[in-house]
Design a protein around this motif. Structure first.
Motif: not given
Lengths: 490, 287, 308
Positions: C278, C56, C53, C275, C72
């Motif tokens: 996120y 990336r 979290s 992703d 995020n």
């Protein structure tokens, strides 16, 4: 965050940025280590055998969407196994599950899957560096040649499904090629042709000059003037990828496009497509027409993806629809002789038909000999003879992606009834659509899945009456710009 | 709710009006419950063309084609069935065994923070699968557990075990400690007291736990999708494979739905009596 | 999940003679295997999700995490669609879990009062809870298809010609009803278990008092089974937020996002958009919410349990 991350080199060695070393380094390191182990061993190799037999005894894993050519190939793998001595394991999944498994496979650093069904938008563009350049195999004297060379593939297919980013590499060979065409009840059109011409003031038979406005008028005519069908037109307008596909035909024919980068973004693909152009006047006009069209379409449209639409068409609910040409075989089975196919109508700018083809690629995160064994399969699975066999297969019926196959007498014969390869009934319409000025190519960018979602979500809102075409397009534009600005992390 | 009452009969009898109302409600619920399942069963015996007929069709020439297609040719369902049985069965068995031990320990421990511990246990079952699947995949990959049945068993334990511990703990908690104490006075070890005195008393609970765990893992899709491979696909995966690019074969899908659903129903119904007593004993004292 | 054990709760009971050394006793040895397995399959992934979290997540060429600070997390507050997703989640939660509790209890009381055929009726009513959620979703799609769906046809006969899944309200209600269809039986089963354990002497006393049926239900029966109902509530609320198979397989979140709950968003972020950073944030938020809800029910349960 504005600039796209560097991802051109194949199999990038982890470039450790300063931040990554400092933050969460422990966790990252641990998981990286975890990922590094595992995986399968290299392929068997017999140096003295002929080019097709060198990898006998190897097993090739092929992960594919559940498509027509895969069904045909899976039903009879013996020709390949006899030719090469290679066993093939085929895992078939629906597309979103496939994208998920492929991503995880790549994340593990040591691939389980050798041959990947590389959807250009959900697999090829996001993970282009993870696939081998097929030109190397084609040029390798130790490996079998590609029959007809790359030039035998239909050029728009090879670019759209096989390449990414304009560096000339060929990452996948075109494997299937569903394309949207105008499907109509030829029997009803014939029966009412004169009445329609009288009422509407033009010949309703689909031609290269038919416009979307005329399509609208025909649909309305069927709504009002006959009981032969419940509605004139039906669409795939569920909040789903299908809605984006259906809408895009209108977007392009009205002269709009998704990005500043124009058609290059669709045909070649890029990491940086430029600004989103869905808020242009042409795009909004296209959206407004689409909204108008859906108002007179079968209300079920909002619940259908392509499959629901296909079923509705076969059930005789609607007189016409834009749908993938590969439904021709099941249409013919349900209502023999009654369905006609044509290129989609044109708008103020052009005619455009969405292309949904996909290639098969060789994973680059597997050992070298396994890559070569995988190439044998890719080579064989897209060869003219295999494509012809697929076309005639009872379970398959996928359509060829090679020019030479369309020239075969058996295939040209099948374009007219009675046809043993019912999908070929739509061949004229799709070949028209595959020209570079009529093919509809959605943006080939790695973050397309998220943009796609933004587009069809806003469109779905527009069709539900939540937003005007203008505000829907503007909302989609601002979301897409934000998604693209965030860049792609792979 | 139950409206009229005539006087003060015992609850089981009540007034005629309310008795009729009860029957009407039960019948309504039965219709609501059974129509979808009945339709699935019926459709699975229909010829392909009639499955998606615009007007629902009740009279048709029944055929076994859909089932025959499932078990023959390129997509033989046999291995899927076997994988499902082994993975779900082993996982439920292990969860029940480990759950009985841990549930008993938890019920009898006097350790501080027991409540925190028991809440932690149940909270592990709340983790959203889509978020934890990537790390689990990588860990399993390292351990060589991808595409193996033990891997699936372990993954299913992640949601079955907390449930089993939690449910069984409730059973043990309501048995008076005096039971083991007297057994120990009679010369049993703690283990023997557990094994021969306590465990037999909780048989309904064990059966209930086993069956519910079996159902949860048999029905799992998310873990199986990620962690299985060519050799270990389970039935729900097979069902989703029928969603193909050019359409859904609803005839086969209803057939596979029937194949997935019927075994669990049979198991569930076979132990229905135990389910009620099991939950009565456990849940009433629920911790 | 480790952080959940921080002292949210203040134990009312007096801690009299408690062992100072927590585990190594017999009880500890009994718990050890289960807890070790549980820790293995939950703590490590949990830690990874927390780290993700803040990162990336690069997948290509083996997983790599690149620190992204709180990016995020801040995105969570600028995401225009997230608040709506949560609002819909709350609605979905209340309607499904609430509906299941009310209908399940009602049905259990009806069954309990049934003199004949109770077991047969119960057997049949339980069936939906054994159906795999993915099958429920696909079956729901089959039944509501506007071309060949049985329910669409029945509604058409009754004069409703709209499209169930095409309208925002009816689509939302449809997926809610599918969830209710599947999980009401579980509540019924648990509530019935509670009802059968209500001592008949209590009921007889109530009837001697001349208490009417509704009053007996309200003042005697419901309080007696309240703890059991809480157990049902707890089980359902743990899963109601997580499961998304039904929605994913029917509407896919549409139309116009009307059925896009937080769990659908989570799945989409992780496995359509890849992703994972996120997605980790979304997942942690969901876990936190579920924990708070469950925590509340557990405390309620403790209090009820004690009151008894």
């Amino acid at each position: 965050m504005g600039s796209p991350p560097p991802s051109s080199a194949p199999r990038p060695a982890p470039p450790l940025s300063r931040r990554s070393v400092l933050r969460g380094a422990a966790g990252a390191g641990a998981m990286g280590l975890l990922a590094a182990c595992g995986g399968r061993s290299d392929a068997a190799f017999h140096a003295d055998a002929g080019p097709w037999r060198r990898y006998a005894g190897t097993t090739v894993n092929f992960i594919s969407e559940n498509t027509a050519p895969t069904a045909a190939i899976a039903a009879d793998l013996t020709p390949f196994t006899e030719l090469t001595g290679i066993r093939v394991n085929i895992v078939t999944l629906e597309l979103s599950a496939l994208a998920q498994k492929v991503a995880l496979d790549l994340a593990s650093g040591n691939g389980e899957y050798d041959v990947v069904y590389a959807d250009p938008y959900q697999v090829l563009a996001p993970y282009a560096p993870a696939f081998a350049d097929l030109r190397e195999f084609a040029e390798d004297p130790g490996l079998p040649r590609l029959p007809g060379g790359f030039g035998d593939f239909i050029p728009t297919h090879l670019d759209a499904a096989g390449r990414f980013g304009g560096d000339g590499k060929v990452l996948a060979l075109p494997y299937d090629c569903p394309t949207m065409v105008w499907q109509y009840r030829a029997d009803l059109f014939e029966r009412y042709r004169d009445r329609m011409a009288d009422d509407l003031g033009f010949d309703p038979m689909p031609s290269d000059d038919t416009t979307w406005e005329q399509y609208y008028a025909i649909a309305e005519w069927f709504n009002d003037k006959t009981d032969a069908v419940r509605y004139g037109t039906g669409h795939q307008a569920k909040q789903h990828d299908a809605l984006m596909c259906d809408f895009s035909n209108l977007l392009w024919s009205y002269g709009g496009d998704y990005f500043d980068g124009g058609r290059r973004v669709g045909r070649v693909g890029t990491l940086d497509p430029g600004d989103c152009r869905l808020d242009s006047d042409a795009a909004i006009e296209g959206a407004a027409f689409y909204q108008r069209l859906l108002r007179i379409a079968d209300p079920g449209s909002r619940t259908w993806d392509w499959d629901g639409l296909g079923a509705a068409f076969r059930a005789g609910r609607i007189a016409m629809c834009p749908n993938w040409h590969e439904y021709a075989a099941s249409n013919e089975a349900a209502m023999p002789g009654k369905v006609g196919y044509a290129r989609l109508p044109k708008g103020p700018a052009r005619s455009a038909g969405m292309y949904g083809g996909t290639g098969i690629a060789v994973s680059d995160v597997i050992p070298e000999r396994r890559r070569q064994a995988a190439w044998l399969f890719v080579n064989w699975a897209t060869a003219p003879r295999t494509q012809l066999a697929n076309l005639a297969s009872e379970v398959g019926g996928g359509t060829p992606t090679r020019t030479s196959v369309y020239g075969l007498p058996r295939v040209t014969e099948a374009q007219h009834r009675p046809s043993k390869m019912a999908n070929m009934l739509s061949a004229t319409a799709v070949k028209e659509t595959w020209r570079s000025d009529t093919i509809g190519l959605r943006p080939k960018i790695p973050m397309w899945a998220e943009c796609d979602t933004a587009v069809y979500t806003q469109l779905s809102g527009m069709l539900a009456g939540d937003a005007s075409p203008e505000s829907a397009m503007r909302a989609a534009t601002s979301r897409i710009d934000r998604i693209v600005a965030r860049g792609w992390v792979n | 709710m139950t409206a009229s009452t005539t006087g003060a009969g015992p609850l089981e009898h009540g007034g005629r009006g309310s008795r009729i109302l009860v029957r009407v409600l039960v019948v309504t619920a039965l219709i609501w419950t059974l129509v979808p399942l009945g339709w699935m069963l019926l459709s699975s015996f229909k010829p392909t063309a009639e499955v998606t007929a615009a007007t629902p069709d009740v009279w048709f020439g029944p055929t076994l084609d859909n089932y025959r297609n499932l078990f023959s040719g390129g997509n033989n369902l046999g291995p899927y069935l076997r994988n499902s049985v082994v993975a779900a069965g082993c996982s439920a068995l292990l969860a029940t065994a480990l759950g009985a031990l841990a549930g008993y320990g938890l019920a009898r421990t006097k350790a501080r923070g027991k409540h925190h511990l028991s809440f932690w246990i149940i909270s592990t079952r709340m983790a959203p699968i889509a978020a934890v699947v990537l790390p689990i995949f990588l860990i399993f990959r390292t351990l060589g557990l991808i595409d193996t049945l033990p891997g699936l068993v372990l993954a299913y334990l992640s949601f079955n075990l907390p449930f089993a511990i939690w449910l069984l703990n409730a059973f043990f908690a309501q048995l008076p400690p005096a039971l083991e104490e007297s057994a120990q006075v009679a010369g049993c070890t703690s283990w023997q007291a557990f094994r021969h005195v306590i465990l037999p008393l909780t048989r309904p609970g064990l059966v209930t736990t086993f069956v519910l765990c079996l159902v949860f893992s048999w029905n799992d899709y998310a873990f199986a999708l990620v962690l299985s491979g060519p050799r270990t696909q389970t039935l729900p995966i097979a069902a989703s494979q029928l969603v193909t690019q050019t359409g859904i074969d609803w005839g086969q899908l209803t057939a596979i739905g029937t194949v997935v659903v019927v075994p669990m129903m049979l198991v569930g119904l076979a132990v229905r009596r135990w389910l009620v007593t099991g939950l009565t004993m456990g849940a009433v004292t629920g911790e | 999940m480790g952080s959940l054990t921080t002292g949210l709760r203040r134990d009312g009971r007096s801690s009299g003679r408690r062992s100072r050394i927590p585990l190594p006793g017999f009880a500890g040895r009994m718990m050890a295997p289960g807890l070790l397995v549980l820790a293995g399959v939950s703590l490590l992934p949990f830690a990874a999700v927390v780290i993700m979290s803040f990162s990336r997540v690069h997948l290509l060429g083996g997983l790599r995490l690149e620190g992204a600070g709180a990016d995020n997390w801040t995105r969570l507050f600028t995401d225009p669609d997230m608040a709506w997703a949560w609002a819909r989640t709350a609605g979905y939660f209340l309607l499904t879990v609430g509906g299941e509790m009310v209908l399940g209890t009602l049905l259990a009381i009806c069954l309990w009062r049934l003199r004949h055929g109770r077991n047969a009726a119960l057997s049949l009513l339980l069936l939906p809870m054994f159906v795999a959620p993915v099958i429920v979703g696909l079956l729901g799609r089959f039944l509501t298809d506007s071309t060949f769906g049985l329910y669409s046809w029945l509604l058409g006969q009754a004069g409703y010609h709209g499209d169930l899944m095409g309208d925002k309200t009816t689509a939302f209600l449809s997926v809610t009803l599918m969830d209710i269809w599947e999980w009401t039986p579980l509540v019924t089963l648990i509530a019935l278990a509670g009802l059968t354990s209500v001592p008949s002497s209590v009921l007889e006393a109530a009837s001697l008092d001349g208490a009417g049926m509704p009053r007996t239900l309200r003042h005697i029966v419901l309080p007696a089974i309240a703890p059991v109902l809480l157990v049902a509530l707890l089980i359902r609320s743990m899963d109601a937020l997580r499961y998304f198979d039904i929605i994913w397989n029917t509407t896919g979140g549409g139309p116009a996002d009307a059925t896009k709950t937080a769990s659908v968003r989570l799945y989409e972020t992780a496995f359509r958009f890849f992703d994972f950073g996120y997605a980790a944030v979304t997942g942690l938020l969901m876990l936190a919410v579920t924990t708070v809800v469950a925590r509340y029910f557990v405390r309620l349960l403790d209090r009820k349990g004690l009151a008894r």
